[in-house]
Design a protein around this motif. Structure first.
Motif, PDB file in Angstrom:
ATOM      1  N   GLU A 184      42.040 -34.607 -14.584  1.00  0.00           N
ATOM      2  CA  GLU A 184      43.100 -35.745 -15.077  1.00  0.00           C
ATOM      3  C   GLU A 184      43.621 -36.184 -13.901  1.00  0.00           C
ATOM      4  O   GLU A 184      44.352 -37.220 -13.520  1.00  0.00           O
ATOM      5  N   SER A 185      44.854 -34.904 -13.377  1.00  0.00           N
ATOM      6  CA  SER A 185      45.974 -35.214 -12.550  1.00  0.00           C
ATOM      7  C   SER A 185      45.029 -35.335 -11.517  1.00  0.00           C
ATOM      8  O   SER A 185      45.528 -36.160 -10.933  1.00  0.00           O
ATOM      9  N   MET A 186      44.360 -34.799 -10.901  1.00  0.00           N
ATOM     10  CA  MET A 186      43.779 -34.712  -9.815  1.00  0.00           C
ATOM     11  C   MET A 186      42.734 -36.226  -9.469  1.00  0.00           C
ATOM     12  O   MET A 186      43.181 -37.181  -8.342  1.00  0.00           O
ATOM     13  N   LYS A 187      42.167 -37.010 -10.468  1.00  0.00           N
ATOM     14  CA  LYS A 187      42.205 -38.479 -10.327  1.00  0.00           C
ATOM     15  C   LYS A 187      43.368 -39.390 -10.233  1.00  0.00           C
ATOM     16  O   LYS A 187      43.490 -40.198  -9.166  1.00  0.00           O
ATOM     17  N   ALA A 188      44.465 -39.071 -10.832  1.00  0.00           N
ATOM     18  CA  ALA A 188      45.406 -39.647 -10.854  1.00  0.00           C
ATOM     19  C   ALA A 188      46.434 -39.940  -9.112  1.00  0.00           C
ATOM     20  O   ALA A 188      46.663 -40.532  -8.458  1.00  0.00           O
ATOM     21  N   HIS A 240      31.374 -35.807  -6.927  1.00  0.00           N
ATOM     22  CA  HIS A 240      31.639 -35.917  -8.589  1.00  0.00           C
ATOM     23  C   HIS A 240      32.604 -35.369  -9.380  1.00  0.00           C
ATOM     24  O   HIS A 240      32.572 -35.841 -10.691  1.00  0.00           O
ATOM     25  N   THR A 241      33.278 -34.455  -8.857  1.00  0.00           N
ATOM     26  CA  THR A 241      34.453 -34.799  -9.603  1.00  0.00           C
ATOM     27  C   THR A 241      35.731 -35.304 -10.298  1.00  0.00           C
ATOM     28  O   THR A 241      36.030 -35.505 -11.160  1.00  0.00           O
ATOM     29  N   LEU A 242      35.856 -35.728  -9.174  1.00  0.00           N
ATOM     30  CA  LEU A 242      36.303 -37.045  -9.382  1.00  0.00           C
ATOM     31  C   LEU A 242      35.997 -38.476  -9.789  1.00  0.00           C
ATOM     32  O   LEU A 242      37.007 -39.102 -10.480  1.00  0.00           O
ATOM     33  N   PHE A 243      34.564 -38.914  -9.783  1.00  0.00           N
ATOM     34  CA  PHE A 243      34.230 -39.933 -10.608  1.00  0.00           C
ATOM     35  C   PHE A 243      33.538 -39.089 -12.147  1.00  0.00           C
ATOM     36  O   PHE A 243      33.287 -40.192 -12.646  1.00  0.00           O
ATOM     37  N   PRO A 300      41.452 -32.911  -3.421  1.00  0.00           N
ATOM     38  CA  PRO A 300      41.052 -31.463  -3.796  1.00  0.00           C
ATOM     39  C   PRO A 300      41.280 -30.501  -2.890  1.00  0.00           C
ATOM     40  O   PRO A 300      41.264 -29.601  -4.009  1.00  0.00           O
ATOM     41  N   TYR A 301      42.097 -30.587  -2.427  1.00  0.00           N
ATOM     42  CA  TYR A 301      42.654 -29.432  -1.441  1.00  0.00           C
ATOM     43  C   TYR A 301      44.160 -28.909  -2.340  1.00  0.00           C
ATOM     44  O   TYR A 301      43.870 -27.726  -2.195  1.00  0.00           O
ATOM     45  N   MET A 302      43.986 -29.983  -2.938  1.00  0.00           N
ATOM     46  CA  MET A 302      45.800 -29.222  -4.025  1.00  0.00           C
ATOM     47  C   MET A 302      45.486 -28.857  -4.835  1.00  0.00           C
ATOM     48  O   MET A 302      45.417 -27.346  -5.365  1.00  0.00           O
ATOM     49  N   LEU A 303      43.992 -28.835  -6.077  1.00  0.00           N
ATOM     50  CA  LEU A 303      43.489 -28.412  -6.882  1.00  0.00           C
ATOM     51  C   LEU A 303      42.872 -27.445  -5.926  1.00  0.00           C
ATOM     52  O   LEU A 303      42.940 -26.015  -6.648  1.00  0.00           O
ATOM     53  N   PHE A 304      41.870 -26.611  -4.788  1.00  0.00           N
ATOM     54  CA  PHE A 304      40.987 -25.820  -5.162  1.00  0.00           C
ATOM     55  C   PHE A 304      41.510 -25.217  -4.486  1.00  0.00           C
ATOM     56  O   PHE A 304      40.319 -23.999  -3.795  1.00  0.00           O
TER      57      PHE A 304
END
Length: 444
Positions: A319-323, A392-395, A343-347
């Motif tokens: 959810e935070s990634m999408k935001a 795929h993760t984002l959407f 995606p870099y931030m999370l993964f």
């Protein structure tokens, strides 16, 4: 030996790859091997097997900045609360809540938060705690909840001058005692830091006391320039911007996490880079508090270590990634922004932050890494590969698609059923506890 297989396995890590009909083998609390289900079943014929039923097999997620104490804000109505700015929100909501949190409130907040993390596939949490209603023992109460639920965690207490010198000293001591406790713990499941609120509620004398009580390998966790109040206060009182002030007080460094960093300039970013200080972005909280959008994209392009947190807003990292993805596109008026940076931030950023505190590698399914593994029921409607998995993760993905969560090699949720935890009982007790706390707040 534990095998989790029969799913699409994404390894993440430096050599990110997709293994169709993949499987991961956990030997105790570390990953022994990844490969196809067929080959690992042959290699480990006697192992316990968890069937992913064609879903996704992924590394556990990391939340780099959370506030467990905010759990009891959900649905609250505080008499007379009518905020006009960020400082009103802090004093009227968050400081009011933490001034009324007693030890049992803290423990139950932690239990419910960690349960929610497990259900959202979050296996490691960096938390920044405040409970000025009862300070001594609060980090230990949270650590007990982390142990009970099995979540890997790094904790600190929010030191501040806002409630007077005595409580400030209690907060420093709570951090120091907890850091010492963590140094004796050999599980690699709990770590401690020195927590600091923000520059505008911390005198130089308080910063010096915190520095004096913080071992070199522990580091600090602090909010930085979340609102302009922090910037104005530092300029007015000390004649320097927030990052410059923290640098002069020896707070920055490779073990320090700076949350938010919304109102920082180029010189401050240079200092963060030179000191190897970590930054954590909290997009939903920033938008909800209307405090602005940080120059996160620029920080990443400058080579800073930047992670993703929720600031207590949610326990769903997707959810935070999408935001974050939408926030930076909107702020920069650039639809091409943030595709790789978020995606870099999370993964990548969050595992890099985890590596500075925990011994085992986090955020990757590879031999020797921590056996933090999640299974989700995501079934892609278009072709999925290691190259397009972020799309795929984002959407397509959400935390609630998690069906199985393994942390440190132990199954904490299987087929959406928590293991060893009576969730209904915990939530029922939590509601009773929260109602008492709400009554204390509105009786004041």
């Amino acid at each position: 030996m534990l095998l989790i297989g029969n799913g699409r396995l994404i390894t993440r890590g430096a050599h990110n790859r997709l293994i169709e009909n993949g499987c991961v083998a956990a030997d105790g609390n570390v990953i022994a091997a990844v490969g196809t289900t067929e080959e690992l079943k042959k290699r480990y014929p006697g192992a316990e097997f968890i069937d992913a039923h064609g879903g996704m097999i992924l590394p556990g997620l990391i939340n780099a900045h959370n506030h467990i104490y905010s759990a009891y804000s959900r649905g609250i109505a505080i008499n007379g609360y009518n905020p006009q700015n960020f400082l009103d929100i802090l004093d009227g909501m968050w400081w009011t809540i933490d001034r009324n949190l007693l030890l049992e409130d803290t423990r139950m907040s932690a239990l419910t938060t960690y349960i929610d993390c497990i259900k959202n596939g979050v296996t490691t949490v960096f938390d920044h705690h405040a409970s000025y209603g009862e300070i001594p023992g609060s980090l230990f109460a949270i650590a007990d909840a982390a142990k009970e639920t099995g979540v890997r965690t790094c904790l600190c207490y929010e030191v501040s001058d806002r409630d007077g010198a005595e409580k400030m000293r209690q907060a420093v001591k709570e951090n120091a005692d907890f850091i010492a406790f963590c140094k004796k713990d050999k599980t690699d499941m709990v770590k401690g830091m020195m927590g600091l609120h923000a520059s505008f509620t911390l005198s130089d004398a308080t910063l010096a006391l915190c520095r004096e009580n913080t071992p070199a390998d522990a580091g600090f966790h602090i909010h930085v320039a979340e609102g302009m109040t922090d910037v104005y206060d530092s300029l007015k009182k000390y004649g320097k911007r927030v990052i410059n002030r923290l640098f002069d007080n020896d707070i920055l460094g490779e073990k320090t996490i700076t949350g938010h960093c919304i109102h920082v300039n180029g010189t401050e970013m240079d200092i963060l880079k030179e000191t190897n200080t970590m930054v954590v972005h909290n997009p939903e909280s920033n938008m909800g508090n209307a405090v602005g959008c940080p120059p996160t994209m620029e920080m990443i392009h400058r080579g800073l270590t930047v992670g993703l947190g929720t600031d207590g807003y949610t326990n769903d990292m997707y959810e935070s990634m999408k935001a974050a993805n939408c926030l930076h596109k909107h702020n920069l008026c650039d639809p091409t922004a943030a595709w790789s940076e978020v995606p870099y931030m999370l993964f990548e950023g969050n595992p890099a932050i985890g590596a500075r505190f925990f011994e085992k590698k986090l955020g990757a399914l590879e031999p020797g890494a921590a056996a933090d593994i999640i299974v989700t029921d995501y079934d892609p409607l278009t072709p999925l590969s290691a190259d397009n998995v972020n799309g795929h993760t984002l959407f397509g993905m959400s935390g609630r698609q998690t069906v199985t969560t393994v942390i440190d090699g132990k199954v904490r949720m299987k087929d959406r059923e928590l293991v060893g935890i009576d969730e209904r009982e915990v939530l029922a007790k939590s509601r009773e506890q929260a109602e008492k706390m709400w009554a204390r707040i509105n009786a004041r």
